[in-house]
Design an enzyme around this catalytic site. Structure first.
Site, mmCIF file in Angstrom:
data_model
loop_
_atom_site.group_PDB
_atom_site.id
_atom_site.type_symbol
_atom_site.label_atom_id
_atom_site.label_comp_id
_atom_site.label_asym_id
_atom_site.label_seq_id
_atom_site.Cartn_x
_atom_site.Cartn_y
_atom_site.Cartn_z
ATOM 1 N N ASP A 130 0.817 -1.208 0.000
ATOM 2 C CA ASP A 130 0.000 0.000 0.000
ATOM 3 C C ASP A 130 0.855 1.264 0.000
ATOM 4 O O ASP A 130 2.020 1.263 0.385
ATOM 5 C CB ASP A 130 -0.916 0.026 1.221
ATOM 6 C CG ASP A 130 -2.003 -1.039 1.155
ATOM 7 O OD1 ASP A 130 -2.324 -1.472 0.038
ATOM 8 O OD2 ASP A 130 -2.513 -1.417 2.217
ATOM 9 N N LYS A 131 0.223 2.354 -0.385
ATOM 10 C CA LYS A 131 0.896 3.650 -0.412
ATOM 11 C C LYS A 131 0.929 4.296 0.963
ATOM 12 O O LYS A 131 1.977 4.760 1.411
ATOM 13 C CB LYS A 131 0.183 4.581 -1.408
ATOM 14 C CG LYS A 131 0.795 5.964 -1.529
ATOM 15 C CD LYS A 131 0.116 6.758 -2.633
ATOM 16 C CE LYS A 131 0.799 8.109 -2.841
ATOM 17 N NZ LYS A 131 0.198 8.850 -3.977
#
Length: 356
Positions: A84-85
């Site tokens: 994920d970012k």
């Protein structure tokens, strides 16, 4: 029942235990993920493995930088999984050794730090990992360590429900609806990758429905004749033909597996198959409508390991290990009893790409 993904339609395994509430991912460093590789580089070979720590960057952004700025053809870049970012993550990448001197260009990519590098004999490929270690902060919890530990103890005994997380279903949970249209109509606009992803979202929703149905039938931690079961120690799968296998399921040595419908997956028999057919019937679907896609089986639950809860001034820190292909959000929803797990990247889970 419609095809829009809504987490609240899926039951908790620990419904009788209170959640701690709270919020996650207020800051990127609140959600820390460390990839546990299936193997480490040998120190020789034509592929350069490197470990990156990144914050505020998706895996895809790093891949694009390596392609556009370092000059590595995308098909020659290796990665075991997507991260994920809005998180602080550590994961391995690989590129051909001939690009080694250009690796210093990573200094120009903000939010990324090179931690280690070494040579290996093969390219890193999707799924070449054991799993992930998580270190997650729950801010402003209403409950404390005791409540969180009670839930985690139950999950360690029974296994974590292997639901697909919100990331799989797109904004508003609408991707399964689009996937359904592709399955029924057999065509549609968009790239082959997008079509595969959308149908994968439908496969994932059907799997989640299957998990919930097994729970409702009292078969979450059971196997029945005709099930395909997974051995957690080795990863092997086998057809359940002996009623005595039920004891192994109760000990979390084996678990029933559910279908990602397609043309290449072991099909359940008897009672187990009837449960799968009930899920398909809800939406007027048939197995043969997925023949254009590959298939796979996925366990109904995964073991929980290395879990710990620590109280801190900023909240509760949860640490745990989950096998590849599983979602931390499936554990967090049990602990928190909160569905609003925001800031999740809508990315496919590459560990399961073979089923799409």
């Amino acid at each position: 029942m419609d095809l829009v993904f809504r987490p609240e339609r899926y039951p908790f395994l620990t419904q009788d235990l209170p959640g701690v509430g709270g919020e996650i991912r207020v800051e990127p460093e609140d959600f820390q993920v460390e990839e546990v590789p299936a193997y480490l580089p040998k120190g020789e070979g034509e592929h350069l493995y490197f470990l990156l720590e990144k914050e505020g960057r998706t895996t895809r952004e790093v891949l694009e930088f390596l392609r556009d700025e370092v000059g590595v053809p995308e098909k020659e870049i290796g990665v075991a999984g997507l991260k994920d970012k809005r998180a602080k993550t550590r994961q391995w990448f690989s590129i051909p050794r001939k690009y080694e001197d250009a690796l210093c260009l990573l200094e120009n990519l903000q939010g990324v730090r090179l931690l280690a590098a070494d040579l290996h004999t093969n390219k890193l490929r999707t799924g070449h990992l054991k799993g992930n270690r998580f270190h997650i902060l729950i801010r402003r919890p209403k409950g404390g360590v005791a409540e969180a530990e009670a839930v985690l103890k139950r999950l360690a005994e029974k296994g974590v429900p292997n639901y697909y997380g919100p990331q799989r279903f797109g904004l508003g949970g609408l991707n399964p609806v689009r996937g359904y249209k592709l399955v029924k109509e057999g065509k549609g606009r968009g790239s082959p990758w997008l079509k595969r992803f959308l149908i994968g979202s439908l496969q994932s929703l059907l799997f989640n429905d299957w998990v919930a149905l097994r729970m409702a039938l009292g078969l979450y931690d059971r196997v029945v004749l005709g099930d395909w079961a997974k051995k957690h120690a080795t990863g092997g799968e086998f057809l359940v033909e002996d009623p005595g296998e039920a004891e192994r399921a109760l000990r979390l040595e084996i678990s029933a597996t559910g279908p990602l419908f397609g043309k290449k997956y072991p099909e359940a028999q008897g009672e187990a198959r009837a449960i799968e057919d009930e899920v398909l019937a809800r939406y007027g679907l048939k197995r043969e409508e997925f023949r254009a896609r590959r298939g796979a089986r996925r366990p109904i639950r995964v073991p929980l390991a290395e879990w710990k809860v620590e109280e801190a001034p900023e909240g509760l820190w949860l640490s745990f290990f989950l096998p590849k292909g599983s979602y931390a959000t499936s554990l967090l929803r049990e602990v928190m009893k909160v569905e609003a797990l925001d800031h999740l990247e809508a990315e496919p889970a590459p560990e399961d790409a073979e089923g799409l």
